[in-house]
Write a protein that holds these residues in place. Structure first.
Motif, mmCIF file in Angstrom:
data_model
loop_
_atom_site.group_PDB
_atom_site.id
_atom_site.type_symbol
_atom_site.label_atom_id
_atom_site.label_comp_id
_atom_site.label_asym_id
_atom_site.label_seq_id
_atom_site.Cartn_x
_atom_site.Cartn_y
_atom_site.Cartn_z
ATOM 1 N N ASP A 1 51.393 40.061 44.862
ATOM 2 C CA ASP A 1 50.705 40.881 45.864
ATOM 3 C C ASP A 1 50.530 42.312 45.366
ATOM 4 O OD1 ASP A 1 50.540 38.735 47.595
ATOM 5 O OD2 ASP A 1 52.387 39.253 48.655
ATOM 6 N N ALA A 2 51.577 42.852 44.764
ATOM 7 C CA ALA A 2 51.501 44.221 44.253
ATOM 8 C C ALA A 2 50.479 44.319 43.122
ATOM 9 C CB ALA A 2 52.880 44.670 43.774
ATOM 10 N N LEU A 3 50.479 43.322 42.246
ATOM 11 C CA LEU A 3 49.532 43.315 41.139
ATOM 12 C C LEU A 3 48.102 43.182 41.647
ATOM 13 C CD1 LEU A 3 49.081 43.350 38.090
ATOM 14 C CD2 LEU A 3 49.444 40.870 38.067
ATOM 15 N N ALA A 4 47.900 42.339 42.652
ATOM 16 C CA ALA A 4 46.563 42.154 43.220
ATOM 17 C C ALA A 4 46.075 43.430 43.898
ATOM 18 C CB ALA A 4 46.569 40.997 44.207
ATOM 19 N N ASP A 5 46.993 44.149 44.547
ATOM 20 C CA ASP A 5 46.624 45.397 45.213
ATOM 21 C C ASP A 5 46.131 46.424 44.193
ATOM 22 O OD1 ASP A 5 46.562 46.941 47.710
ATOM 23 O OD2 ASP A 5 48.089 48.170 46.723
ATOM 24 N N TRP A 6 46.856 46.542 43.086
ATOM 25 C CA TRP A 6 46.452 47.478 42.029
ATOM 26 C C TRP A 6 45.165 47.012 41.353
ATOM 27 C CZ3 TRP A 6 46.116 46.170 36.813
ATOM 28 C CH2 TRP A 6 45.784 47.233 35.948
ATOM 29 N N ALA A 7 45.106 45.713 41.020
ATOM 30 C CA ALA A 7 43.951 45.187 40.285
ATOM 31 C C ALA A 7 42.665 45.306 41.090
ATOM 32 C CB ALA A 7 44.191 43.733 39.897
ATOM 33 N N GLY A 8 42.767 45.143 42.404
ATOM 34 C CA GLY A 8 41.574 45.282 43.232
ATOM 35 C C GLY A 8 40.997 46.683 43.178
ATOM 36 N N ILE A 9 41.862 47.673 43.118
ATOM 37 C CA ILE A 9 41.410 49.058 43.008
ATOM 38 C C ILE A 9 40.786 49.320 41.640
ATOM 39 C CG2 ILE A 9 42.230 51.451 42.915
ATOM 40 C CD1 ILE A 9 44.341 50.620 45.017
ATOM 41 N N GLU A 10 41.325 48.671 40.611
ATOM 42 C CA GLU A 10 40.847 48.877 39.241
ATOM 43 C C GLU A 10 39.695 47.943 38.852
ATOM 44 O OE1 GLU A 10 41.918 51.314 37.286
ATOM 45 O OE2 GLU A 10 43.276 51.972 38.881
ATOM 46 N N ASN A 11 39.222 47.130 39.797
ATOM 47 C CA ASN A 11 38.116 46.188 39.560
ATOM 48 C C ASN A 11 38.465 45.108 38.535
ATOM 49 O OD1 ASN A 11 36.340 47.582 41.346
ATOM 50 N ND2 ASN A 11 35.929 49.072 39.734
ATOM 51 N N LEU A 12 39.721 44.700 38.509
ATOM 52 C CA LEU A 12 40.174 43.678 37.568
ATOM 53 C C LEU A 12 40.538 42.369 38.272
ATOM 54 C CD1 LEU A 12 42.366 45.992 35.340
ATOM 55 C CD2 LEU A 12 40.320 44.772 34.590
ATOM 56 N N GLU A 13 40.066 42.203 39.502
ATOM 57 C CA GLU A 13 40.472 41.035 40.291
ATOM 58 C C GLU A 13 40.034 39.701 39.684
ATOM 59 O OE1 GLU A 13 36.691 42.776 42.171
ATOM 60 O OE2 GLU A 13 38.564 43.522 41.317
ATOM 61 N N GLU A 14 38.958 39.702 38.898
ATOM 62 C CA GLU A 14 38.507 38.450 38.296
ATOM 63 C C GLU A 14 39.478 37.935 37.240
ATOM 64 O OE1 GLU A 14 34.890 36.624 38.790
ATOM 65 O OE2 GLU A 14 36.282 37.140 40.394
ATOM 66 N N ARG A 15 40.383 38.791 36.773
ATOM 67 C CA ARG A 15 41.325 38.412 35.716
ATOM 68 C C ARG A 15 42.715 38.054 36.257
ATOM 69 N NH1 ARG A 15 40.262 38.567 30.553
ATOM 70 N NH2 ARG A 15 38.251 39.376 29.840
ATOM 71 N N LEU A 16 42.841 37.933 37.563
ATOM 72 C CA LEU A 16 44.143 37.633 38.142
ATOM 73 C C LEU A 16 44.387 36.130 38.216
ATOM 74 C CD1 LEU A 16 44.492 40.164 41.082
ATOM 75 C CD2 LEU A 16 45.376 40.332 38.751
ATOM 76 N N VAL A 17 45.617 35.730 37.894
ATOM 77 C CA VAL A 17 46.083 34.344 38.028
ATOM 78 C C VAL A 17 47.493 34.408 38.593
ATOM 79 C CG1 VAL A 17 46.678 32.215 36.826
ATOM 80 C CG2 VAL A 17 44.680 33.535 36.095
ATOM 81 N N ALA A 18 47.733 33.721 39.684
ATOM 82 C CA ALA A 18 49.042 33.776 40.331
ATOM 83 C C ALA A 18 50.153 33.354 39.365
ATOM 84 C CB ALA A 18 49.061 32.871 41.563
ATOM 85 N N GLY A 19 51.230 34.145 39.356
ATOM 86 C CA GLY A 19 52.393 33.819 38.550
ATOM 87 C C GLY A 19 52.278 34.181 37.087
ATOM 88 N N ALA A 20 51.179 34.844 36.709
ATOM 89 C CA ALA A 20 50.967 35.196 35.299
ATOM 90 C C ALA A 20 50.164 36.486 35.227
ATOM 91 C CB ALA A 20 50.252 34.082 34.565
ATOM 92 N N ILE A 21 50.070 37.039 34.016
ATOM 93 C CA ILE A 21 49.254 38.231 33.819
ATOM 94 C C ILE A 21 48.482 38.111 32.511
ATOM 95 C CG2 ILE A 21 51.121 39.542 32.686
ATOM 96 C CD1 ILE A 21 49.953 42.052 34.132
ATOM 97 N N ASP A 22 47.229 38.489 32.573
ATOM 98 C CA ASP A 22 46.356 38.522 31.400
ATOM 99 C C ASP A 22 46.786 39.709 30.530
ATOM 100 O OD1 ASP A 22 44.225 38.920 29.621
ATOM 101 O OD2 ASP A 22 42.707 38.399 31.113
ATOM 102 N N PRO A 23 46.936 39.513 29.217
ATOM 103 C CA PRO A 23 47.300 40.640 28.344
ATOM 104 C C PRO A 23 46.361 41.839 28.463
ATOM 105 C CG PRO A 23 47.511 38.587 27.148
ATOM 106 C CD PRO A 23 46.875 38.251 28.466
ATOM 107 N N LEU A 24 45.075 41.599 28.715
ATOM 108 C CA LEU A 24 44.140 42.709 28.893
ATOM 109 C C LEU A 24 44.463 43.493 30.159
ATOM 110 C CD1 LEU A 24 40.724 41.114 27.843
ATOM 111 C CD2 LEU A 24 42.136 42.723 26.563
ATOM 112 N N VAL A 25 44.883 42.781 31.213
ATOM 113 C CA VAL A 25 45.280 43.442 32.450
ATOM 114 C C VAL A 25 46.554 44.261 32.214
ATOM 115 C CG1 VAL A 25 46.069 43.077 34.813
ATOM 116 C CG2 VAL A 25 44.151 41.750 33.925
#
Length: 276
Positions: free
Chosen positions: A245-269
């Motif tokens: 949830d915290a990662l999604a909140d930050w990523a949404g502000i940074e326009n990186l939501e397309e790179r989100l996968v639950a339980g994991a993180i993209d190295p670019l993110v």
């Protein structure tokens, strides 16, 4: 006044156009594409009606070459000054250059592509684009293959009048933002001293913000990775109890939501989170 490549991906799932010209906003006039059907570039005193006509014809299952012939036959305007390239769902591309197009003008076509240009520095522009297209066969992403061919044409002299605009359009079923659109890439540089280079920069940004992550590269949000991500997010004020949830909140502000996968993180993110 323009040079372009119209092509299909090796797997047949994507279609697109890359184009550059000494012409304001070339992306607004030349390219059109429909997922699963094909793509077209209309240029040199462009007949913009060719765009819907081409896609309608290709939807009936006719070949690119037949489509080109039909467009020319049904054109009541200055056909001798027209230029068009078409690629369909399968087979070879089709291209046409009217005899009165400003020189140098011509084109080339083969399996899954058509290249054409007018008012060029010379035939080397089309030739360089063809070589670059064939050389990039190992690249699975159509947008990057198209851009490589366009860049090769630009470096070979491109439009002999100079540079002004460029555009890149790629479509594929469900590959647009959020999976709710077929428009995978739609980038335009309308007025710039080096539009192909600027288009390259924009495609790199598009890849970061809108491409989906490679599953093979995802890092599980566990152990030291989870601890680092939590610390970085806390430092940025994203303190929701759930790490996803915290990662999604930050990523949404940074326009990186397309790179989100639950339980994991993209190295670019993760790189963006680190501030790199």
């Amino acid at each position: 006044m323009t040079f372009s490549i119209v092509a299909r991906s090796a797997d047949g799932l994507a279609h697109g156009v890359a184009v550059a010209s000494k012409f304001l906003g070339v992306g607004a006039a030349v390219p059109a594409a429909l997922a699963g059907v094909g793509a077209v570039a209309t240029q040199s005193y462009a007949n913009l009606a060719y765009r819907p006509q081409t896609l309608a014809l290709l939807q009936t299952g006719v070949s690119a070459a037949y489509t080109v012939r039909a467009l020319v036959a049904g054109d009541g305007g200055p056909v001798a000054q027209r230029q068009v390239g078409v690629v369909g769902a399968d087979g070879e591309g089709g291209t046409f250059t009217g005899g009165d197009c400003h020189p140098w003008a011509g084109g080339a076509a083969g399996d899954g592509f058509a290249i054409q240009g007018n008012m060029l520095a010379g035939p080397q522009v089309v030739e360089a684009m063809g070589v670059a297209w064939q050389a990039s066969v190992g690249e699975s992403r159509l947008a990057f293959r198209l851009l490589a061919a366009l860049r090769a044409g630009d470096l070979a002299g491109g439009d002999r009048r100079g540079r002004q605009s460029a555009a890149l359009l790629v479509v594929a079923k469900g590959m647009g933002y959020g999976g709710t659109s077929d428009v995978w890439v739609d980038l335009r540089v309308d007025d710039h001293p080096d539009p192909v280079s600027e288009l390259t920069r924009l495609l790199d940004l598009h890849t970061l913000y809108f491409e989906r992550p490679d599953p093979a590269l995802l890092m599980p949000l566990t152990g030291a990775t989870a601890e680092e991500v939590r610390k970085l997010l806390d430092g940025k004020g994203h303190t929701q109890p759930g790490l996803d949830d915290a990662l999604a909140d930050w990523a949404g502000i940074e326009n990186l939501e397309e790179r989100l996968v639950a339980g994991a993180i993209d190295p670019l993110v993760l790189d963006q989170l680190r501030g790199r």
